[in-house]
Design a protein around this motif. Structure first.
Motif, short mmCIF file in Angstrom:
data_model
loop_
_atom_site.label_atom_id
_atom_site.label_comp_id
_atom_site.label_asym_id
_atom_site.label_seq_id
_atom_site.Cartn_x
_atom_site.Cartn_y
_atom_site.Cartn_z
N ASP A 152 39.32 41.80 40.28
CA ASP A 152 39.95 43.09 40.51
C ASP A 152 38.86 44.11 40.80
O ASP A 152 37.82 44.11 40.12
CB ASP A 152 40.76 43.52 39.28
CG ASP A 152 41.73 44.65 39.57
OD1 ASP A 152 41.27 45.72 40.00
OD2 ASP A 152 42.95 44.46 39.37
N ASP A 153 39.05 44.97 41.79
CA ASP A 153 38.01 45.91 42.16
C ASP A 153 37.98 47.15 41.27
O ASP A 153 37.08 47.99 41.40
CB ASP A 153 38.15 46.32 43.63
CG ASP A 153 39.47 47.01 43.92
OD1 ASP A 153 40.44 46.74 43.19
OD2 ASP A 153 39.54 47.80 44.88
N ASP A 154 38.95 47.28 40.36
CA ASP A 154 39.00 48.41 39.44
C ASP A 154 38.31 48.02 38.13
O ASP A 154 38.80 47.17 37.39
CB ASP A 154 40.46 48.80 39.18
CG ASP A 154 40.59 50.08 38.39
OD1 ASP A 154 39.77 50.31 37.48
OD2 ASP A 154 41.53 50.85 38.66
N ARG A 155 37.17 48.66 37.86
CA ARG A 155 36.39 48.30 36.68
C ARG A 155 37.18 48.48 35.39
O ARG A 155 37.11 47.65 34.48
CB ARG A 155 35.12 49.14 36.63
CG ARG A 155 34.23 48.83 35.42
CD ARG A 155 32.96 49.64 35.48
NE ARG A 155 32.10 49.38 34.32
CZ ARG A 155 30.92 49.93 34.12
NH1 ARG A 155 30.43 50.77 35.02
NH2 ARG A 155 30.23 49.64 33.04
N ARG B 32 39.48 45.60 34.95
CA ARG B 32 38.75 44.39 34.56
C ARG B 32 38.41 44.40 33.07
O ARG B 32 38.60 43.41 32.37
CB ARG B 32 37.45 44.24 35.38
CG ARG B 32 37.65 43.97 36.84
CD ARG B 32 36.37 43.45 37.50
NE ARG B 32 35.22 44.34 37.33
CZ ARG B 32 34.93 45.34 38.16
NH1 ARG B 32 35.73 45.62 39.18
NH2 ARG B 32 33.84 46.08 37.97
N ASP C 214 34.51 41.66 40.96
CA ASP C 214 35.13 42.78 41.65
C ASP C 214 35.64 42.44 43.04
O ASP C 214 36.20 43.28 43.73
CB ASP C 214 34.17 43.98 41.72
CG ASP C 214 32.88 43.65 42.46
OD1 ASP C 214 32.78 42.55 43.05
OD2 ASP C 214 31.97 44.50 42.46
N SER C 215 35.43 41.20 43.48
CA SER C 215 35.92 40.77 44.79
C SER C 215 35.96 39.25 44.85
O SER C 215 35.31 38.56 44.05
CB SER C 215 35.02 41.30 45.90
OG SER C 215 33.75 40.65 45.87
N LEU D 27 42.13 43.66 47.74
CA LEU D 27 40.74 43.71 47.31
C LEU D 27 39.85 44.08 48.48
O LEU D 27 40.22 43.83 49.65
CB LEU D 27 40.31 42.34 46.76
CG LEU D 27 40.98 41.86 45.48
CD1 LEU D 27 40.72 40.38 45.28
CD2 LEU D 27 40.45 42.66 44.29
#
Length: 207
Positions: free
Chosen positions: A16-19, A22, A40-41, A63
């Motif tokens: 997931d690209d949203d920290r 994650r 993140d990808s 993503l």
């Protein structure tokens, strides 16, 4: 985040690209005793040279770079049926149908309810274990089949479709006694105790 060295414990890979997402998912899965890897990808995940540990992936549909849907479709075409739970903040029916056709276990919309996600992940892990057990059976059957001689394979092909020893002997041009000898060798090499077990092993071999 590098993949940790675990062999048998199920691992949930979160892409997931949203920290914040994650980290929240890492805390959720860790709270129920699951190992977690974060990326993140899709490209970052693939660059980490993912291994074949049991578990599942929790992947955002949208993503940066390769999308989650593109990833699972490429994996499916390559014959890699990964256990994936999709999550998305921008879901629609067409997207969810596409994901399911590619083999996704579940498609959930953000914000995801924690218990719903945990249930989906457990289903995905069970699915992954079942797949691995089936793949192991197939590999073992193929290895045993590889021990058979060409003549034994020819006899086995007829045995599993119900042909009698006399019929097999006539078709191949050998004696019934020789057919019986080959059948005994086939049963021993395939490590089966009955005709039903041999048929099941043949089913695992496919064509």
């Amino acid at each position: 985040m590098p993949l940790r060295d675990r062999e048998d414990a199920p691992t949930v890979v979160v892409i997931d690209d949203d920290r914040a997402v994650r980290e929240a998912l890492e805390g959720l899965f860790a709270s129920v005793g699951l190992s977690v890897d974060l990326f993140d990808s899709v490209d970052a995940y693939l660059e980490a040279a993912p291994d074949e540990r049991p578990g599942c992936l929790v992947v955002d549909v949208r993503l940066p770079g390769k999308s989650g849907l593109d990833f699972i479709e490429e994996e499916a075409r390559a014959g890699n049926r990964r256990a994936i739970v999709f999550i998305s903040g921008h879901a629609d029916i067409a997207m969810s149908v596409r994901a399911m056709k590619a083999g996704a276990i579940e498609f959930l919309t953000k914000p995801v309810r924690e218990q719903e996600l945990l249930d989906a992940v457990q289903r995905a892990i069970r699915h992954d274990r079942q797949q691995r057990a089936e793949q192991k059976k197939i590999a073992e059957a193929r290895a045993r089949y590889g021990l058979l001689t060409p003549r034994e394979r020819a006899v086995m092909a007829q045995v599993v479709i119900g042909r009698l020893n006399r019929q097999i002997a006539e078709d191949i041009g050998i004696t019934e006694a020789t057919v019986k000898l080959h059948r005994g060798q086939i049963m021993r090499k395939m490590q089966v105790g009955s005709l039903i077990d041999l048929v099941r092993a043949a089913d695992l071999l496919g064509d």
